[in-house]
Design a protein around this motif. Structure first.
Motif, PDB file in Angstrom:
ATOM      1  N   TRP A  85     -11.642  27.052 -15.008  1.00 58.91           N
ATOM      2  CA  TRP A  85     -11.312  25.970 -15.926  1.00 58.91           C
ATOM      3  C   TRP A  85     -12.579  25.398 -16.567  1.00 58.91           C
ATOM      4  O   TRP A  85     -12.548  24.949 -17.711  1.00 58.91           O
ATOM      5  CB  TRP A  85     -10.474  24.872 -15.261  1.00 58.91           C
ATOM      6  CG  TRP A  85     -11.199  24.033 -14.263  1.00 58.91           C
ATOM      7  CD1 TRP A  85     -11.232  24.209 -12.908  1.00 58.91           C
ATOM      8  CD2 TRP A  85     -11.995  22.871 -14.529  1.00 58.91           C
ATOM      9  NE1 TRP A  85     -12.018  23.237 -12.326  1.00 58.91           N
ATOM     10  CE2 TRP A  85     -12.489  22.402 -13.294  1.00 58.91           C
ATOM     11  CE3 TRP A  85     -12.337  22.182 -15.690  1.00 58.91           C
ATOM     12  CZ2 TRP A  85     -13.305  21.280 -13.178  1.00 58.91           C
ATOM     13  CZ3 TRP A  85     -13.155  21.060 -15.584  1.00 58.91           C
ATOM     14  CH2 TRP A  85     -13.624  20.627 -14.341  1.00 58.91           C
ATOM     15  N   VAL A  86     -13.716  25.447 -15.857  1.00 59.61           N
ATOM     16  CA  VAL A  86     -14.978  24.959 -16.415  1.00 59.61           C
ATOM     17  C   VAL A  86     -15.426  25.883 -17.547  1.00 59.61           C
ATOM     18  O   VAL A  86     -15.863  25.423 -18.598  1.00 59.61           O
ATOM     19  CB  VAL A  86     -16.066  24.854 -15.323  1.00 59.61           C
ATOM     20  CG1 VAL A  86     -17.415  24.481 -15.932  1.00 59.61           C
ATOM     21  CG2 VAL A  86     -15.663  23.847 -14.260  1.00 59.61           C
ATOM     22  N   VAL A  87     -15.301  27.184 -17.338  1.00 57.48           N
ATOM     23  CA  VAL A  87     -15.655  28.161 -18.365  1.00 57.48           C
ATOM     24  C   VAL A  87     -14.838  27.899 -19.630  1.00 57.48           C
ATOM     25  O   VAL A  87     -15.381  27.781 -20.732  1.00 57.48           O
ATOM     26  CB  VAL A  87     -15.420  29.605 -17.853  1.00 57.48           C
ATOM     27  CG1 VAL A  87     -15.680  30.613 -18.964  1.00 57.48           C
ATOM     28  CG2 VAL A  87     -16.273  29.902 -16.635  1.00 57.48           C
ATOM     29  N   ASN A  88     -13.536  27.790 -19.466  1.00 61.25           N
ATOM     30  CA  ASN A  88     -12.651  27.550 -20.608  1.00 61.25           C
ATOM     31  C   ASN A  88     -12.931  26.207 -21.266  1.00 61.25           C
ATOM     32  O   ASN A  88     -12.909  26.089 -22.490  1.00 61.25           O
ATOM     33  CB  ASN A  88     -11.190  27.644 -20.181  1.00 61.25           C
ATOM     34  CG  ASN A  88     -10.800  29.062 -19.813  1.00 61.25           C
ATOM     35  OD1 ASN A  88     -11.378  30.026 -20.288  1.00 61.25           O
ATOM     36  ND2 ASN A  88      -9.809  29.187 -18.942  1.00 61.25           N
ATOM     37  N   ASP A  89     -13.187  25.197 -20.468  1.00 61.50           N
ATOM     38  CA  ASP A  89     -13.455  23.865 -20.996  1.00 61.50           C
ATOM     39  C   ASP A  89     -14.730  23.858 -21.847  1.00 61.50           C
ATOM     40  O   ASP A  89     -14.751  23.268 -22.929  1.00 61.50           O
ATOM     41  CB  ASP A  89     -13.556  22.859 -19.847  1.00 61.50           C
ATOM     42  CG  ASP A  89     -13.607  21.433 -20.340  1.00 61.50           C
ATOM     43  OD1 ASP A  89     -12.707  21.028 -21.104  1.00 61.50           O
ATOM     44  OD2 ASP A  89     -14.556  20.704 -19.963  1.00 61.50           O
ATOM     45  N   GLU A  90     -15.769  24.513 -21.365  1.00 59.04           N
ATOM     46  CA  GLU A  90     -17.018  24.579 -22.135  1.00 59.04           C
ATOM     47  C   GLU A  90     -16.806  25.314 -23.457  1.00 59.04           C
ATOM     48  O   GLU A  90     -17.317  24.903 -24.493  1.00 59.04           O
ATOM     49  CB  GLU A  90     -18.129  25.242 -21.323  1.00 59.04           C
ATOM     50  CG  GLU A  90     -18.638  24.402 -20.173  1.00 59.04           C
ATOM     51  CD  GLU A  90     -19.262  23.083 -20.611  1.00 59.04           C
ATOM     52  OE1 GLU A  90     -19.999  23.059 -21.623  1.00 59.04           O
ATOM     53  OE2 GLU A  90     -19.012  22.067 -19.946  1.00 59.04           O
ATOM     54  N   LEU A  91     -16.044  26.397 -23.420  1.00 57.02           N
ATOM     55  CA  LEU A  91     -15.743  27.141 -24.641  1.00 57.02           C
ATOM     56  C   LEU A  91     -14.977  26.264 -25.627  1.00 57.02           C
ATOM     57  O   LEU A  91     -15.334  26.174 -26.809  1.00 57.02           O
ATOM     58  CB  LEU A  91     -14.936  28.400 -24.315  1.00 57.02           C
ATOM     59  CG  LEU A  91     -14.389  29.173 -25.521  1.00 57.02           C
ATOM     60  CD1 LEU A  91     -15.521  29.666 -26.419  1.00 57.02           C
ATOM     61  CD2 LEU A  91     -13.497  30.305 -25.052  1.00 57.02           C
ATOM     62  N   LEU A  92     -13.949  25.603 -25.168  1.00 58.24           N
ATOM     63  CA  LEU A  92     -13.131  24.773 -26.060  1.00 58.24           C
ATOM     64  C   LEU A  92     -13.908  23.580 -26.607  1.00 58.24           C
ATOM     65  O   LEU A  92     -13.745  23.215 -27.780  1.00 58.24           O
ATOM     66  CB  LEU A  92     -11.857  24.332 -25.342  1.00 58.24           C
ATOM     67  CG  LEU A  92     -10.884  25.475 -25.041  1.00 58.24           C
ATOM     68  CD1 LEU A  92      -9.778  25.010 -24.107  1.00 58.24           C
ATOM     69  CD2 LEU A  92     -10.311  26.066 -26.325  1.00 58.24           C
ATOM     70  N   LYS A  93     -14.780  22.995 -25.809  1.00 64.17           N
ATOM     71  CA  LYS A  93     -15.617  21.894 -26.297  1.00 64.17           C
ATOM     72  C   LYS A  93     -16.566  22.394 -27.387  1.00 64.17           C
ATOM     73  O   LYS A  93     -16.779  21.715 -28.393  1.00 64.17           O
ATOM     74  CB  LYS A  93     -16.418  21.260 -25.157  1.00 64.17           C
ATOM     75  CG  LYS A  93     -15.595  20.352 -24.266  1.00 64.17           C
ATOM     76  CD  LYS A  93     -16.438  19.501 -23.342  1.00 64.17           C
ATOM     77  CE  LYS A  93     -17.209  20.312 -22.350  1.00 64.17           C
ATOM     78  NZ  LYS A  93     -17.843  19.519 -21.274  1.00 64.17           N
ATOM     79  N   ALA A  94     -17.120  23.582 -27.193  1.00 63.62           N
ATOM     80  CA  ALA A  94     -18.016  24.152 -28.200  1.00 63.62           C
ATOM     81  C   ALA A  94     -17.260  24.415 -29.499  1.00 63.62           C
ATOM     82  O   ALA A  94     -17.753  24.096 -30.593  1.00 63.62           O
ATOM     83  CB  ALA A  94     -18.641  25.441 -27.675  1.00 63.62           C
ATOM     84  N   LEU A  95     -16.072  24.975 -29.397  1.00 70.32           N
ATOM     85  CA  LEU A  95     -15.280  25.254 -30.598  1.00 70.32           C
ATOM     86  C   LEU A  95     -14.916  23.961 -31.321  1.00 70.32           C
ATOM     87  O   LEU A  95     -14.902  23.912 -32.553  1.00 70.32           O
ATOM     88  CB  LEU A  95     -14.032  26.057 -30.244  1.00 70.32           C
ATOM     89  CG  LEU A  95     -14.283  27.471 -29.721  1.00 70.32           C
ATOM     90  CD1 LEU A  95     -12.974  28.134 -29.333  1.00 70.32           C
ATOM     91  CD2 LEU A  95     -15.058  28.302 -30.735  1.00 70.32           C
ATOM     92  N   LYS A  96     -14.657  22.917 -30.568  1.00 71.91           N
ATOM     93  CA  LYS A  96     -14.349  21.624 -31.181  1.00 71.91           C
ATOM     94  C   LYS A  96     -15.558  21.115 -31.974  1.00 71.91           C
ATOM     95  O   LYS A  96     -15.408  20.605 -33.086  1.00 71.91           O
ATOM     96  CB  LYS A  96     -13.955  20.609 -30.109  1.00 71.91           C
ATOM     97  CG  LYS A  96     -13.514  19.286 -30.648  1.00 71.91           C
ATOM     98  CD  LYS A  96     -13.039  18.365 -29.547  1.00 71.91           C
ATOM     99  CE  LYS A  96     -12.598  17.042 -30.122  1.00 71.91           C
ATOM    100  NZ  LYS A  96     -12.156  16.112 -29.074  1.00 71.91           N
TER     101      LYS A  96
END
Length: 121
Positions: A85-96
Motif C-alpha cells: 500500500w505504501v508503494v501504491n500510495d507513493e505512486l498515486l501521490k506523485a501522479l497527483k
C-alpha cells in the motif's frame, strides 16, 4: 487522460489502484507478458501509447530508453520491505503532483516523499 502499462515488478494491486483513480491501465501479467524481457514490455507499452510503470531500475537508463522517444516511464523506487500500500500510495501521490503535465518522453522517478522528472531538453 494518462494510460499506464504496469510491469510485473510492481505489486499486483497497482493496476487496480490506478483503475480506481480513473486511469486506463493494463497489467502485463493480465496480457500474457509475465516473465517477458524489458524490451518486450517496453514495446508493449509503446504499442498501447501508454506510460510504463515499473520498479525495474533498468528502465532508468536514458541511453537505452532516450528521453523524448517514448510515452513515458515511471520508476517507483520504494524499498521492497515496505507494504504494497505504501508503494501504491507513493505512486498515486506523485501522479497527483504531476496532474496536468504530459508524461510523454519523460522519465519519472518516484521515491518516498519525493519525485524527480527528467525531460528532453
Amino acid at each position: 487522460m494518462w494510460k499506464f502499462v504496469v510491469d510485473e515488478s510492481m505489486p499486483c494491486s497497482t493496476a487496480r489502484e490506478l483503475r480506481q483513480f480513473g486511469y486506463w491501465e493494463e497489467d502485463v501479467r493480465d496480457v500474457s507478458l509475465r516473465g517477458s524481457d524489458d524490451d518486450t514490455v517496453f514495446s508493449h507499452a509503446q504499442a498501447r501509447q501508454a506510460t510504463l510503470v515499473t520498479a525495474d531500475r533498468d528502465f532508468e537508463d536514458i541511453r537505452r530508453f532516450p528521453l523524448g522517444t517514448h510515452h513515458g516511464i515511471v520508476v517507483v523506487r520504494v524499498p521492497e520491505i515496505l507494504p504494497t500500500w505504501v508503494v501504491n500510495d507513493e505512486l498515486l501521490k506523485a501522479l497527483k503532483q504531476l496532474r496536468g503535465q504530459s508524461l510523454h518522453g519523460a522519465l519519472v522517478i518516484v521515491e518516498l516523499g519525493r519525485i524527480r522528472v527528467r525531460r528532453k531538453k
